[in-house]
Design an enzyme around this catalytic site. Sequence first.
Site, PDB file in Angstrom:
ATOM      1  N   ARG A  85      42.376  24.581  43.002  1.00  0.00           N
ATOM      2  CA  ARG A  85      42.987  25.757  43.644  1.00  0.00           C
ATOM      3  C   ARG A  85      42.463  25.934  45.065  1.00  0.00           C
ATOM      4  O   ARG A  85      43.212  26.298  45.976  1.00  0.00           O
ATOM      5  CB  ARG A  85      42.702  27.004  42.802  1.00  0.00           C
ATOM      6  N   LYS A 187      43.983  31.841  47.486  1.00  0.00           N
ATOM      7  CA  LYS A 187      42.861  32.786  47.478  1.00  0.00           C
ATOM      8  C   LYS A 187      42.317  32.830  48.899  1.00  0.00           C
ATOM      9  O   LYS A 187      41.293  32.217  49.212  1.00  0.00           O
ATOM     10  CB  LYS A 187      41.805  32.309  46.462  1.00  0.00           C
ATOM     11  N   GLU A 223      50.193  41.872  39.735  1.00  0.00           N
ATOM     12  CA  GLU A 223      48.749  41.756  39.502  1.00  0.00           C
ATOM     13  C   GLU A 223      48.141  43.132  39.244  1.00  0.00           C
ATOM     14  O   GLU A 223      48.698  44.157  39.623  1.00  0.00           O
ATOM     15  CB  GLU A 223      48.061  41.150  40.730  1.00  0.00           C
TER      16      GLU A 223
END
Length: 343
Positions: A85, A187, A223
């Site tokens: 990721r 992220k 989220e």
Amino acid sequence: MAKADASKLDWNNLGFEYMDLPYRYTAHWKDGEWQEGGLTEDSTLHISEASPVLHYGQSAFEGMKAYRTPDNHIQLFRPDQNAARFKRSCERLLMPVFPEDKFVDAVKQVAKANADFVPPYGNGGTLYIRPLIIGTGGVIGVHQAPEYIFTIFAMPVGNYFKGGLTPVNFTTSAYDRAAHKGTGQAKVGGNYAASLLPAENAHENGFADCVYLDPVEHKYIEEVGSANFFGITKDGVFKTPKSPSILPSVTKYSLLWLAKNRLGLGASEERIDVNDLDQFAEAGACGTAAVISPLGGLEHNGKLHVFYSETEVGPVTKKLYDTLTGIQFGTVEAPEGWVQRVE
Ligand SMILES: *Cc1c(COP(=O)(O)O)cnc(C)c1O
């Protein structure tokens, strides 16, 4: 800031706070390549005032944990997933990729060097590990940085939510977290600066944080603060939202797999309409930091929808929590390749 002293820590009352541990790993990107990285005791970064990270947010990070097992080993949970990721986050912001195998090796070096700070088994404490990359060097135009610093530091942490598996209430936000074709899947630092105001508004109204809805119709759950959402339907399906602007949580995909293969539940990634919450018997938020936080209620348009209970964790959520944390701490058999031993 004084260096942390492991002999003075109260393992039973760790919060989620930065501590300046003895060692971190640092590598520099310069002249088009990674320089030899290694452990260092210096916790301060010295960078140009014109660094792109400071002005334009060219940065990405990861969050992972090292766990102490009952037989006193230290292990990591799916670090390869974080490495992969991190690579995708770097590619999205045009940053150089730190090789995935080296990423995992560096994380292990940091956990091992700070082994005294990995909490003893038994109180839920872990060593939280924070890999970070920032664009540095002197450029003032909106360009990719000429230089980068990759660093991994760590700190011992207790439960993210002080109450542990105690349900908390959330409210939906009128703000968007990320656009469908924006940076929601990465992220990257900017996403979190943008979340401060919506979170503050939620806190002011007595909620733990806010739930973001999809940026197109404001109808589908995205989220829960900086954690992923899941619900257990009344007919036994683990459901979690599917959307291109959600951060793909390692915890969420692990729970999805465990729900299906260990708990015998149905498992589905699909759009979840905020007006269709009656389908759920239980709901929760999941991520490395919080592990699982049961959702007591969700307020939307002035109405509070209570899932299982505002005071107690539901049985399926509890079972998922016990299975996941059992694997992470080495007391439940892990699926092939999920845990890697540090020492
Ligand atoms: C990090 C993060 C999560 C959780 O991901 P994990 O891999 O499970 O730690 C969920 N949502 C957001 C926005 C995140 O930044």
